[in-house]
Motif scaffolding. Sequence first.
Motif, PDB file in Angstrom:
ATOM      1  N   TRP A  57      33.992 -23.073 -26.243  1.00  0.00           N
ATOM      2  CA  TRP A  57      34.959 -21.960 -26.118  1.00  0.00           C
ATOM      3  C   TRP A  57      36.346 -22.516 -25.819  1.00  0.00           C
ATOM      4  O   TRP A  57      36.545 -23.212 -24.821  1.00  0.00           O
ATOM      5  CB  TRP A  57      34.531 -21.037 -24.991  1.00  0.00           C
ATOM      6  N   PRO A  63      37.280 -13.195 -24.655  1.00  0.00           N
ATOM      7  CA  PRO A  63      35.841 -13.473 -24.558  1.00  0.00           C
ATOM      8  C   PRO A  63      35.158 -13.444 -25.917  1.00  0.00           C
ATOM      9  O   PRO A  63      35.514 -12.646 -26.786  1.00  0.00           O
ATOM     10  CB  PRO A  63      35.321 -12.339 -23.664  1.00  0.00           C
ATOM     11  N   HIS A  64      34.183 -14.316 -26.097  1.00  0.00           N
ATOM     12  CA  HIS A  64      33.405 -14.388 -27.337  1.00  0.00           C
ATOM     13  C   HIS A  64      31.944 -14.644 -26.999  1.00  0.00           C
ATOM     14  O   HIS A  64      31.617 -15.059 -25.890  1.00  0.00           O
ATOM     15  CB  HIS A  64      33.866 -15.558 -28.225  1.00  0.00           C
ATOM     16  N   ASN A  65      31.110 -14.453 -28.020  1.00  0.00           N
ATOM     17  CA  ASN A  65      29.719 -14.883 -27.902  1.00  0.00           C
ATOM     18  C   ASN A  65      29.262 -15.425 -29.247  1.00  0.00           C
ATOM     19  O   ASN A  65      29.920 -15.216 -30.273  1.00  0.00           O
ATOM     20  CB  ASN A  65      28.814 -13.744 -27.413  1.00  0.00           C
ATOM     21  N   THR A  67      26.039 -15.059 -31.566  1.00  0.00           N
ATOM     22  CA  THR A  67      24.858 -14.215 -31.675  1.00  0.00           C
ATOM     23  C   THR A  67      24.145 -14.422 -33.009  1.00  0.00           C
ATOM     24  O   THR A  67      24.679 -14.086 -34.064  1.00  0.00           O
ATOM     25  CB  THR A  67      25.247 -12.726 -31.496  1.00  0.00           C
ATOM     26  N   LYS A  74      25.734 -16.158 -23.867  1.00  0.00           N
ATOM     27  CA  LYS A  74      26.352 -15.078 -23.107  1.00  0.00           C
ATOM     28  C   LYS A  74      27.789 -14.905 -23.588  1.00  0.00           C
ATOM     29  O   LYS A  74      28.330 -15.787 -24.253  1.00  0.00           O
ATOM     30  CB  LYS A  74      26.295 -15.368 -21.613  1.00  0.00           C
ATOM     31  N   THR A  75      28.355 -13.758 -23.276  1.00  0.00           N
ATOM     32  CA  THR A  75      29.768 -13.526 -23.593  1.00  0.00           C
ATOM     33  C   THR A  75      30.602 -14.196 -22.510  1.00  0.00           C
ATOM     34  O   THR A  75      30.388 -13.948 -21.323  1.00  0.00           O
ATOM     35  CB  THR A  75      30.065 -12.016 -23.647  1.00  0.00           C
ATOM     36  N   GLN A  76      31.508 -15.066 -22.938  1.00  0.00           N
ATOM     37  CA  GLN A  76      32.290 -15.835 -21.960  1.00  0.00           C
ATOM     38  C   GLN A  76      33.636 -16.247 -22.539  1.00  0.00           C
ATOM     39  O   GLN A  76      33.861 -16.156 -23.748  1.00  0.00           O
ATOM     40  CB  GLN A  76      31.492 -17.074 -21.520  1.00  0.00           C
ATOM     41  N   CYS A  95      30.148 -13.083 -33.647  1.00  0.00           N
ATOM     42  CA  CYS A  95      30.538 -12.663 -32.303  1.00  0.00           C
ATOM     43  C   CYS A  95      30.490 -11.143 -32.312  1.00  0.00           C
ATOM     44  O   CYS A  95      31.120 -10.511 -33.161  1.00  0.00           O
ATOM     45  CB  CYS A  95      31.943 -13.176 -31.983  1.00  0.00           C
ATOM     46  N   ILE A  97      31.788  -9.026 -30.445  1.00  0.00           N
ATOM     47  CA  ILE A  97      33.016  -8.371 -29.986  1.00  0.00           C
ATOM     48  C   ILE A  97      34.060  -8.257 -31.105  1.00  0.00           C
ATOM     49  O   ILE A  97      34.825  -7.310 -31.150  1.00  0.00           O
ATOM     50  CB  ILE A  97      33.603  -9.151 -28.786  1.00  0.00           C
TER      51      ILE A  97
END
Length: 108
Positions: A57, A63-65, A67, A74-76, A95, A97
Amino acid sequence: MTTMLSIGTAAVAVAALTGSASVAAASAHTTIVTLKHISFVKETVRIHKGDKVKWVWKDPTVPHNVTFAKRHSKTQQTGIYTLTFARSGTFTYHCTIHPGMNGKVVVL
Ligand SMILES: [Cu+2]
């Protein structure tokens, strides 16, 4: 005096040997994908069975994840996420989001 000096030299030699041994033990490759500017860089990576992909990151305020269909980070906003790919195939991820923030891992 002379004795102390040679002990010091021996300690350095042992440390150097240990370092090269651990490098040789790591046979699988790790490919790094950066999360930056609301995208995965590089978007598509090609690896071999048994290799790892490590997401890093680097978008400090967003924030991104990561998936996949069956696994996700996790989203961070900072940190890493690592997966080992044991099977060949094409694995897409995104992601959740940010629509359009997509990536692909091709395992040969
Ligand atoms: Cu995102």
